[in-house]
Design a protein around this motif. Structure first.
Motif, PDB file in Angstrom:
ATOM      1  N   VAL A  37       0.862  -1.178   0.000  1.00  0.00           N
ATOM      2  CA  VAL A  37       0.000   0.000   0.000  1.00  0.00           C
ATOM      3  C   VAL A  37       0.901   1.232   0.000  1.00  0.00           C
ATOM      4  N   PHE A  38       0.735   2.061  -1.028  1.00  0.00           N
ATOM      5  CA  PHE A  38       1.538   3.271  -1.168  1.00  0.00           C
ATOM      6  C   PHE A  38       0.744   4.490  -0.712  1.00  0.00           C
ATOM      7  N   THR A  39       1.415   5.420  -0.051  1.00  0.00           N
ATOM      8  CA  THR A  39       0.759   6.666   0.338  1.00  0.00           C
ATOM      9  C   THR A  39       0.902   7.719  -0.743  1.00  0.00           C
ATOM     10  N   ASN A  40       1.784   7.476  -1.710  1.00  0.00           N
ATOM     11  CA  ASN A  40       2.050   8.433  -2.768  1.00  0.00           C
ATOM     12  C   ASN A  40       1.551   7.842  -4.091  1.00  0.00           C
ATOM     13  N   LEU A  41       0.526   8.451  -4.682  1.00  0.00           N
ATOM     14  CA  LEU A  41      -0.066   7.949  -5.918  1.00  0.00           C
ATOM     15  C   LEU A  41       0.951   7.942  -7.057  1.00  0.00           C
ATOM     16  N   GLU A  42       1.865   8.900  -7.073  1.00  0.00           N
ATOM     17  CA  GLU A  42       2.902   8.938  -8.115  1.00  0.00           C
ATOM     18  C   GLU A  42       3.801   7.708  -8.036  1.00  0.00           C
ATOM     19  N   ASP A  43       4.109   7.239  -6.830  1.00  0.00           N
ATOM     20  CA  ASP A  43       4.905   6.020  -6.671  1.00  0.00           C
ATOM     21  C   ASP A  43       4.181   4.848  -7.313  1.00  0.00           C
ATOM     22  N   LYS A  44       2.919   4.677  -6.979  1.00  0.00           N
ATOM     23  CA  LYS A  44       2.140   3.559  -7.521  1.00  0.00           C
ATOM     24  C   LYS A  44       2.087   3.613  -9.044  1.00  0.00           C
ATOM     25  N   ASP A  45       1.792   4.784  -9.596  1.00  0.00           N
ATOM     26  CA  ASP A  45       1.698   4.924 -11.047  1.00  0.00           C
ATOM     27  C   ASP A  45       3.032   4.626 -11.725  1.00  0.00           C
ATOM     28  N   ARG A  46       4.117   5.142 -11.176  1.00  0.00           N
ATOM     29  CA  ARG A  46       5.442   4.931 -11.763  1.00  0.00           C
ATOM     30  C   ARG A  46       5.822   3.456 -11.738  1.00  0.00           C
ATOM     31  N   PRO A  64      -3.281  -4.022  -9.876  1.00  0.00           N
ATOM     32  CA  PRO A  64      -3.927  -3.173  -8.862  1.00  0.00           C
ATOM     33  C   PRO A  64      -4.955  -3.976  -8.069  1.00  0.00           C
ATOM     34  N   TRP A  65      -5.185  -3.518  -6.856  1.00  0.00           N
ATOM     35  CA  TRP A  65      -6.174  -4.149  -5.991  1.00  0.00           C
ATOM     36  C   TRP A  65      -7.547  -4.096  -6.651  1.00  0.00           C
ATOM     37  N   MET A  66      -8.280  -5.213  -6.563  1.00  0.00           N
ATOM     38  CA  MET A  66      -9.647  -5.270  -7.091  1.00  0.00           C
ATOM     39  C   MET A  66     -10.582  -5.538  -5.924  1.00  0.00           C
ATOM     40  N   MET A  67     -11.739  -4.966  -5.962  1.00  0.00           N
ATOM     41  CA  MET A  67     -12.686  -5.020  -4.844  1.00  0.00           C
ATOM     42  C   MET A  67     -12.997  -6.441  -4.383  1.00  0.00           C
TER      43      MET A  67
END
Length: 72
Positions: A37-46, A64-67
């Motif tokens: 789990v990332f707190t920075n959306l830019e990290d996840k996207d990169r 990515p996580w799915m419901m």
């Protein structure tokens, strides 16, 4: 090291390989699925736009996580 990585080893690999700017939390599932789990959306996207990634000699498949995803 065994079949599944230990949390500390995975945390170090993420820090050294992905070099995230924000914080991250790792949850190890019983079936060997690590959830990061990332707190920075830019990290996840990169990270999702980069790759491929290998942990030791194994390919690291990510999505990515799915419901309705359950670790059972």
């Amino acid at each position: 090291m065994g079949i599944w990585p230990m949390e500390k080893a995975l945390y170090t690999w993420i820090k050294d390989t992905w070099k995230p700017k924000g914080e991250r939390n790792i949850h190890l599932g019983s079936k060997g699925f690590p959830i990061v789990v990332f707190t920075n959306l830019e990290d996840k996207d990169r990270i999702f736009e980069g790759g491929p990634y290998f942990y030791v000699a194994a390919s690291l498949y990510m999505q990515p996580w799915m419901m309705n995803f359950f670790l059972e």
